[in-house]
Scaffold this motif. Structure first.
Motif, mmCIF file in Angstrom:
data_model
loop_
_atom_site.group_PDB
_atom_site.id
_atom_site.type_symbol
_atom_site.label_atom_id
_atom_site.label_comp_id
_atom_site.label_asym_id
_atom_site.label_seq_id
_atom_site.Cartn_x
_atom_site.Cartn_y
_atom_site.Cartn_z
ATOM 1 N N VAL A 18 64.290 13.570 32.277
ATOM 2 C CA VAL A 18 63.587 13.056 33.461
ATOM 3 C C VAL A 18 64.345 13.455 34.726
ATOM 4 O O VAL A 18 63.764 13.897 35.717
ATOM 5 C CB VAL A 18 63.432 11.527 33.375
ATOM 6 N N GLU A 21 64.002 17.367 35.390
ATOM 7 C CA GLU A 21 62.666 17.969 35.446
ATOM 8 C C GLU A 21 62.452 18.841 36.679
ATOM 9 O O GLU A 21 62.005 19.994 36.579
ATOM 10 C CB GLU A 21 61.600 16.875 35.398
ATOM 11 N N GLU A 34 55.215 21.426 32.487
ATOM 12 C CA GLU A 34 55.209 20.018 32.100
ATOM 13 C C GLU A 34 56.166 19.732 30.942
ATOM 14 O O GLU A 34 56.025 18.727 30.246
ATOM 15 C CB GLU A 34 53.792 19.609 31.684
ATOM 16 N N LYS A 37 57.848 16.200 30.488
ATOM 17 C CA LYS A 37 56.935 15.152 30.019
ATOM 18 C C LYS A 37 56.694 15.296 28.520
ATOM 19 O O LYS A 37 56.683 14.301 27.784
ATOM 20 C CB LYS A 37 55.605 15.231 30.767
ATOM 21 N N SER A 93 49.030 14.356 31.207
ATOM 22 C CA SER A 93 50.353 14.312 30.578
ATOM 23 C C SER A 93 51.168 13.135 31.108
ATOM 24 O O SER A 93 51.900 12.479 30.349
ATOM 25 C CB SER A 93 51.106 15.626 30.814
ATOM 26 N N GLY A 94 51.034 12.835 32.414
ATOM 27 C CA GLY A 94 51.749 11.701 32.987
ATOM 28 C C GLY A 94 51.279 10.362 32.450
ATOM 29 O O GLY A 94 52.091 9.562 31.964
ATOM 30 N N CYS A 97 52.251 10.061 28.819
ATOM 31 C CA CYS A 97 53.697 9.842 28.745
ATOM 32 C C CYS A 97 54.027 8.377 29.030
ATOM 33 O O CYS A 97 54.854 7.770 28.340
ATOM 34 C CB CYS A 97 54.405 10.764 29.739
ATOM 35 N N ALA A 376 57.796 13.027 35.375
ATOM 36 C CA ALA A 376 57.856 12.019 34.310
ATOM 37 C C ALA A 376 58.554 10.736 34.743
ATOM 38 O O ALA A 376 58.454 9.716 34.058
ATOM 39 C CB ALA A 376 58.572 12.608 33.088
#
Length: 405
Positions: A18, A21, A34, A37, A93-94, A97, A376
């Motif tokens: 995280v 990223e 991504e 994530k 994806s967020g 996640c 993320a």
């Protein structure tokens, strides 16, 4: 391996990626945009396999199911120039996640020191990001011509994301200053890094990350101070003075480096000193546009990733996760928001031990309102708010009674 150790291992791995990223993205050092994530999702799925999930996690099962209809709606309304898989991955994806992370971390027992170590793991790549920015853009006077967000000072990458991750670094080092700085050396050490990261965050000219950091730190300090015993409160007061001094130094240096432009930015003025009419720099129009999408399709919304194509023919990515949920998910988006807001508060009502609870939730909420879920970090910190933190009890030393004969 003990069960608690497995949870800690997953948390440490997630925290590192995280924190790294944005660095991976700006240096193109990741295999996919991504990737962080996806790695967080992979780690928490492995954690679920070895540790399982709490029986209190049904709200987040419901949350994940409510995301599905928007995918079906989006498949019926494909744009000719759109990449369906890529767009879905970018938008969902967020949220996925967040849902999976919340499922795994909910009600998991970890020690207080493990949270501190996770913040340290997260802060190390953020320090690397700060050093990279110092090397990449050493001079600012020639590149800063306006008060708009500045790509030069953010390493040629999106100022919004850089500001957000550096703001997270400000919070991480603030926690270390207040909790893990027992000696003068450590206070100075953490203060130096705190000031440097704050300086780099401020001169991105993206206010969102800095404001989110301020809100998060205030939420943390309020709970930390009132939960502390009187002896500790005096130490907290000293640390507050050091913190305020560090922030003042960071601001003064930023003002000098930007020739006063940063002062105009935060007072909502342009480079000539004229006050701007729109405090939101155009985002209010985007929010209203997304709300129009909700009003036109109130039941199931316009479909995942379709918000960016609903801007009078222009493709613009949203900055606000709340209005995106309403626009793309319709009335289901309202249920999603209710789950995200009330599920942690309900958990908090029966478990008040997490001193970081409001700070973590504040970071999540502040970040999704200016940067959506591009990175993320908000998903991960939302999940950390659901942990059951165990505090070590100090051993009691009793005097041995000696009988007199």
């Amino acid at each position: 391996m003990p069960k608690s150790k497995k949870t800690t291992t997953v948390m440490m791995a997630c925290a590192y990626f995280v924190g790294a990223e944005v660095l991976f993205r700006m240096t193109k050092g990741s295999i996919a945009y991504e990737a962080s994530k996806y790695l967080v999702i992979l780690f928490v799925l492995l954690g679920m396999f070895f540790r399982g999930v709490s029986n209190k996690g049904y709200p987040y099962f419901t949350y994940l199911i409510l995301l599905v209809p928007s995918i079906i709606i989006a498949s019926f309304d494909l744009k000719i120039d759109s990449n369906f898989r890529t767009n879905l991955a970018f938008v969902l994806s967020g949220p996925v996640c967040l849902g999976l992370s919340a499922l795994f971390f909910l009600d998991k027992k970890v020690k207080h020191k493990d949270i501190i170590n996770a913040l340290a793991s997260l802060s190390m790549p953020i320090v690397t990001t700060m050093v990279y920015l110092l090397v990449y853009s050493p001079s600012l006077k020639d590149s800063i011509k306006s008060t708009a967000s500045n790509y030069t000072s953010s390493g040629g990458f999106g100022p919004n994301q850089v500001s957000t991750i550096l703001g997270l670094g400000i919070f991480a080092f603030t926690v270390r200053l207040f909790i893990k700085s027992p000696s003068l050396f450590l206070k100075i050490f953490n203060t130096i890094f705190l000031s440097l990261i704050a300086y780099r965050a401020i001169i991105t000219f993206s206010r969102g990350g800095v404001v989110a950091a301020a809100i998060t730190i205030l939420a943390f300090l309020a709970i930390f101070y009132f939960r502390s015993i009187p002896r500790i409160r005096s130490q907290v007061a000293v640390s507050v003075v050091v913190f305020v001094f560090a922030m003042c130094i960071a601001w003064v240096v930023s003002s000098i480096a930007t020739v006063g432009m940063i002062d105009k930015r935060y007072t909502n003025r342009d480079s000539l000193g004229r006050e701007k009419q729109d405090l939101t720099t155009g985002r209010a129009d985007l929010i209203l546009n997304e709300l129009d999408g909700f009003l036109e399709n109130p039941f199931l919304g316009i479909g995942a990733s379709n918000t960016k194509y609903n801007r009078e023919g222009r493709a613009i990515v949203t900055h606000n996760e709340l209005t995106r949920l309403l626009s793309e998910h319709g009335i289901l988006g309202i249920f999603i928001l209710l789950i995200l807001i009330f599920a942690p508060l309900t958990y908090r009502s029966s478990n008040r031990k997490n001193v970081f609870f409001y700070a973590f939730l504040a970071f999540w909420f502040a970040t999704i309102n200016h940067s959506a879920m591009r990175i993320a970090a908000p998903a991960f910190f939302y999940a950390l708010a659901l942990l059951d933190i165990q505090y070590e009890k100090r051993p009691l030393h009793r005097k041995r009674l000696i009988s007199k004969r």
